[in-house]
Design a protein around this motif. Structure first.
Motif, PDB file in Angstrom:
ATOM      1  N   ALA A  67       0.855  -1.187   0.000  1.00 18.61           N
ATOM      2  CA  ALA A  67       0.000   0.000   0.000  1.00 18.61           C
ATOM      3  C   ALA A  67       0.892   1.238   0.000  1.00 18.61           C
ATOM      4  O   ALA A  67       1.915   1.265   0.696  1.00 18.61           O
ATOM      5  CB  ALA A  67      -0.871  -0.006   1.246  1.00 18.61           C
ATOM      6  N   VAL A 124       9.327   5.735   4.333  1.00 16.66           N
ATOM      7  CA  VAL A 124       9.518   6.435   5.607  1.00 16.66           C
ATOM      8  C   VAL A 124       9.430   5.445   6.763  1.00 16.66           C
ATOM      9  O   VAL A 124       8.901   4.343   6.621  1.00 16.66           O
ATOM     10  CB  VAL A 124       8.485   7.578   5.778  1.00 16.66           C
ATOM     11  CG1 VAL A 124       8.701   8.643   4.707  1.00 16.66           C
ATOM     12  CG2 VAL A 124       7.054   7.070   5.748  1.00 16.66           C
ATOM     13  N   ASN A 143       5.554   5.146   1.264  1.00 20.94           N
ATOM     14  CA  ASN A 143       5.259   3.808   1.793  1.00 20.94           C
ATOM     15  C   ASN A 143       6.113   3.592   3.045  1.00 20.94           C
ATOM     16  O   ASN A 143       7.017   4.372   3.327  1.00 20.94           O
ATOM     17  CB  ASN A 143       5.597   2.811   0.662  1.00 20.94           C
ATOM     18  CG  ASN A 143       5.876   1.408   1.125  1.00 20.94           C
ATOM     19  OD1 ASN A 143       7.012   1.043   1.392  1.00 20.94           O
ATOM     20  ND2 ASN A 143       4.842   0.621   1.197  1.00 20.94           N
ATOM     21  N   ASP A 158      -1.815  10.808   0.741  1.00 20.60           N
ATOM     22  CA  ASP A 158      -0.946  11.286   1.799  1.00 20.60           C
ATOM     23  C   ASP A 158      -1.508  12.587   2.378  1.00 20.60           C
ATOM     24  O   ASP A 158      -2.692  12.869   2.244  1.00 20.60           O
ATOM     25  CB  ASP A 158       0.509  11.407   1.322  1.00 20.60           C
ATOM     26  CG  ASP A 158       1.479  11.268   2.498  1.00 20.60           C
ATOM     27  OD1 ASP A 158       1.284  10.340   3.300  1.00 20.60           O
ATOM     28  OD2 ASP A 158       2.394  12.076   2.630  1.00 20.60           O
ATOM     29  N   PHE A 168       1.784   8.346   9.978  1.00 24.64           N
ATOM     30  CA  PHE A 168       1.769   8.950   8.652  1.00 24.64           C
ATOM     31  C   PHE A 168       2.508  10.289   8.722  1.00 24.64           C
ATOM     32  O   PHE A 168       2.830  10.795   9.811  1.00 24.64           O
ATOM     33  CB  PHE A 168       0.323   9.146   8.178  1.00 24.64           C
ATOM     34  CG  PHE A 168      -0.379   7.838   7.866  1.00 24.64           C
ATOM     35  CD1 PHE A 168       0.026   7.060   6.788  1.00 24.64           C
ATOM     36  CD2 PHE A 168      -1.433   7.394   8.646  1.00 24.64           C
ATOM     37  CE1 PHE A 168      -0.605   5.849   6.500  1.00 24.64           C
ATOM     38  CE2 PHE A 168      -2.075   6.193   8.363  1.00 24.64           C
ATOM     39  CZ  PHE A 168      -1.657   5.415   7.289  1.00 24.64           C
TER      40      PHE A 168
END
Ligand code: ADE
Length: 266
Positions: free
Chosen positions: A88, A156, A179, A206, A161
């Protein structure tokens, strides 16, 4: 039961179990501890295929807690030479949208607390200018005309997030996708002499957009679940179209190099 050999592996979410025919599960021990889960081995498109759920059978491992070395070593010990890695990703620019499938051709590793190599001593410097195998990439992108061929994916550390500012920064660098698991997975596959490519499903845009709530885990999981059948169909077609790994440099970069770690079956 002895563990069967496998030519090809899929490392992905636990939803992929169902696409193997006549699968059996096998515990595999490695010098790096246990892999994320017992490895399922079955048949797809006439090939012996291993499936390993990256985060564990019940999604126990966060991205920074995955046993990346154990996973790569365990697959190689079954004989796996080609790895397809669905994942993903968030989109960082308007040329992609949620639901799109992308086969990245470049990687930027922004992780910082993972063991990223089997090399613990000596002068072993693997070539990684092109982090993904061209043959596996071609099989994936040729399996569906709607797949975007080529993108730069930044990986990352997570598990959080990104902030809006981080997300904008990544987009400004010219990077396309974000990702949390693509590194060190790709580099460890190369260290194991395996052909490896990612198949990225865009699950969100994002946090770079000025409006909206940013990214939420439930949206990511739901979009992935909704696209599982499409992904498994594409993976099956790609497995049927894989080239001979003996014709690829991913498995021979170490010729003339004195490796300081074990590659099972080499
Ligand atoms: N995986 C799926 N979406 C993501 C995002 N926006 N950032 C990092 N990893 C992701």
């Amino acid at each position: 039961m002895t563990t069967p050999r496998a030519d090809v592996a899929v490392i992905g979410g636990s939803g992929f179990y169902s696409f193997l025919r006549d699968a059996t599960e096998h515990e595999v021990a490695t010098p790096y501890g246990a892999p994320s889960a017992p490895i399922a081995v079955g048949e797809v498109a006439g090939r012996s295929v291993a499936f390993l759920p990256r985060h564990g059978k019940h999604h126990e491992a966060p991205p920074h807690g995955i046993g990346y070395r154990a996973n790569a070593w365990a697959l190689r010990s079954l004989g796996v030479r080609q790895v397809l890695a669905p994942c993903a990703v968030g989109g960082l620019r308007d040329s992609v949208a949620p639901g799109d499938l992308v086969v990245p051709d470049q990687l930027v590793d922004r992780t910082f607390r993972r063991v990223g190599s089997f090399v613990e001593s000596g002068a072993v410097h693997l070539p990684f200018a092109d982090p993904y195998c061209p043959g596996v990439r071609a099989a994936l992108s040729g399996a569906d005309p709607d797949v975007h061929d080529g993108a730069t994916m930044v990986v990352v550390e997570g598990p959080r997030f990104s902030t809006r500012a981080e997300s904008r920064h990544y987009a400004e660098q010219g990077w396309d996708l974000i990702n949390m698991t693509g590194a060190p997975e790709a580099a460890l596959a190369r260290e194991m002499g395996q052909c490896y490519a990612s198949l990225a499903l865009v699950t969100d845009m994002d946090a770079g957009a000025e409006s909206g709530e940013g990214v939420g885990q439930e949206d990511v999981f739901a979009l992935f679940r909704a696209n599982l059948e499409r992904l498994t169909g594409l993976l099956s077609d790609a497995i049927g179209a894989l080239p001979d790994p003996d014709d690829c440099a991913c498995g021979s970069w170490w010729d003339g190099v004195e490796l300081t770690y074990e590659v099972p079956g080499r």
